[in-house]
Design a protein around this motif. Structure first.
Motif, mmCIF file in Angstrom:
data_model
loop_
_atom_site.group_PDB
_atom_site.id
_atom_site.type_symbol
_atom_site.label_atom_id
_atom_site.label_comp_id
_atom_site.label_asym_id
_atom_site.label_seq_id
_atom_site.Cartn_x
_atom_site.Cartn_y
_atom_site.Cartn_z
ATOM 1 N N HIS A 190 37.455 34.541 33.154
ATOM 2 C CA HIS A 190 38.417 33.773 33.951
ATOM 3 C C HIS A 190 39.038 34.641 35.032
ATOM 4 O O HIS A 190 39.199 35.844 34.865
ATOM 5 N N ASP B 296 42.886 41.851 30.939
ATOM 6 C CA ASP B 296 42.629 40.408 30.707
ATOM 7 C C ASP B 296 42.550 39.687 32.045
ATOM 8 O O ASP B 296 43.543 39.173 32.517
ATOM 9 N N MET B 297 41.367 39.568 32.624
ATOM 10 C CA MET B 297 40.124 40.195 32.249
ATOM 11 C C MET B 297 39.300 40.528 33.481
ATOM 12 O O MET B 297 38.119 40.265 33.563
ATOM 13 N N GLU C 35 42.093 29.532 32.802
ATOM 14 C CA GLU C 35 41.849 29.746 31.376
ATOM 15 C C GLU C 35 43.163 29.863 30.632
ATOM 16 O O GLU C 35 43.328 29.345 29.524
ATOM 17 N N GLU C 36 44.106 30.562 31.241
ATOM 18 C CA GLU C 36 45.370 30.830 30.557
ATOM 19 C C GLU C 36 46.224 29.571 30.396
ATOM 20 O O GLU C 36 47.235 29.586 29.727
ATOM 21 N N GLU D 42 35.935 38.678 27.767
ATOM 22 C CA GLU D 42 37.361 38.882 27.445
ATOM 23 C C GLU D 42 37.517 40.226 26.730
ATOM 24 O O GLU D 42 36.598 40.677 26.046
HETATM 25 ZN ZN LIG Z 1 41.878 36.240 28.856
#
Ligand SMILES: [Zn+2]
Length: 382
Positions: free
Chosen positions: A72, A105-106, A139-140, A165
């Motif tokens: 992501h 991340d990431m 993604e988060e 990840e």
């Molecule tokens: Zn992540």
């Protein structure tokens, strides 16, 4: 022959760290990568998710097998800037560590994937099959980007998937799902000297949450790898004056689900319990704000075996292979795949460093994962 130098690898990572893709603005990362791919003749495609948010897909090679690699582009907020030793959006090296929001991340993972693709293409090293790079948005915050890729069929022909990840010395082949619910209880305001003139919105919601907490956290079902489902009430808001009976109470909860007790069953339980309370005079409304299913694969695959070997070789660490309570984009990407599908999460950075102040990735491990990824692709597509 293209061989990225360490300086180039750091420069590209630092360019991408400087892009503040905090739950938005992934398009700048996508454009950066698109231009980088284009420099080396790799075509890539921006896949819009909303008006402002996009995924990026790039491909090298042709035919099967198709390896999907994913990461992501968004990062979480750095929080209070003054808590950071150095600026979160300026990649800074200290004691062998690369500091910056998203190093772990990431973005280190995603940059490695992109650079490996470029070298493979540029040096004509890929003799067989396809590598599909899928960089996602959001993604988060619920995995909207990965959902879009799944819906548009980008996963249909994929035969191996790994998500880069941060996992350091651990290969994750299964993970829990994550479900967010927002609950609203409506009552009727009254002066607290005459509570019977109104209906306290807090009481039924409290009882309801405690009942569900017991039902969910007390459930015996257990996944052999992931363990039991866990539920937490994480936000509770109600009332604004000490001598008023509140007319509204809201709560938010997060549930980490397992295949044996999945998101649908939990949602159903919340709804049926709410209707029982509502028949008794309450007014509780249930809203699902995020639902990502668990990912359960056997972990038995050539990919995992090879990754384990390569991890030991390049990281010089014992690699463990296990399940995780965290979620990844695989929740969406693997929606119609079964337990035998070769999946893993394996990437530079330690899981515990994600979302932290003074986030970092070890420089040596950042470089090592480049070699791991490259050899993994060559090994699987030989
Ligand atoms: Zn992540």
């Amino acid at each position: 022959m293209k061989q990225f130098t360490e300086e180039e690898k750091i420069k590209i990572l630092s360019d991408i760290i400087a892009i503040k893709s905090i739950n938005e603005n992934e398009i700048e990362v996508a454009n950066y990568l698109k231009n980088l791919f284009a420099e080396y003749g790799i075509e890539s495609k921006i896949v819009p998710v909303t008006d402002t948010r996009v995924n990026l897909v790039a491909e090298i090679g042709s035919g099967s097998p198709v390896i999907g690699v994913s990461g992501h582009m968004d990062v979480v907020s750095p929080g209070e800037k003054k808590e950071w030793t150095t600026d979160p959006f300026t990649l800074t090296e200290r004691d062998g560590k690369l500091y910056g929001r998203g190093t772990n991340d990431m973005k280190a993972g995603i940059v490695n994937l992109a650079l490996v693709m470029i070298e493979l293409k540029e040096n004509n090293e890929l003799k067989n099959g396809t590598v599909r790079f899928m960089a996602t948005t959001g993604e988060e915050v619920g995995g909207a980007g990965s959902k879009k890729l799944y819906e548009e069929g980008y996963m249909n022909d994929v035969e191996y998937l790994w998500v880069a990840e941060p996992s350091h010395d651990t290969i994750i082949y299964s993970h829990k799902g994550s479900l967010n619910l927002r609950l609203m209880s409506i009552g009727e305001a009254a002066h607290s000297s005459m509570p019977d003139q109104g209906y306290n919105a807090i009481n039924p919601l409290m009882e309801y949450l405690l009942e569900l907490d017991e039902k969910l956290n007390g459930d015996d079902r257990k996944n052999e790898v992931l363990g039991k489902l866990v539920m937490s009430t994480t936000i509770f808001n109600a009332g604004n004056q000490v001598n008023s009976v509140p007319e509204k109470a809201t709560a938010e909860i997060n549930v980490r689900t397992i295949p044996e007790f999945d998101n649908d069953e939990v949602i159903d339980l919340f709804n049926t319990t709410a209707s029982i309370y509502n028949k008794a005079g309450a007014n509780i409304d249930v809203e699902v704000t995020m639902s990502l299913p668990s990912v359960f694969t056997t972990g038995q695959s050539e990919m995992v075996e090879l990754a384990k070997e390569l991890g030991k070789k390049y990281l010089d660490l014992e690699i463990s292979v296990k399940g995780s309570p965290g979620v990844t984009d695989a929740s969406n990407l693997l929606l119609d795949k079964d337990g035998n599908f070769p999946f893993m999460m394996f990437g530079p950075g330690e899981t515990k460093m994600a979302h932290k102040t003074d986030e970092y990735v070890y420089k040596d491990y950042y470089f090592a994962f480049f070699d791991i990824y490259k050899q993994l692709i060559l090994g699987l597509l030989k």
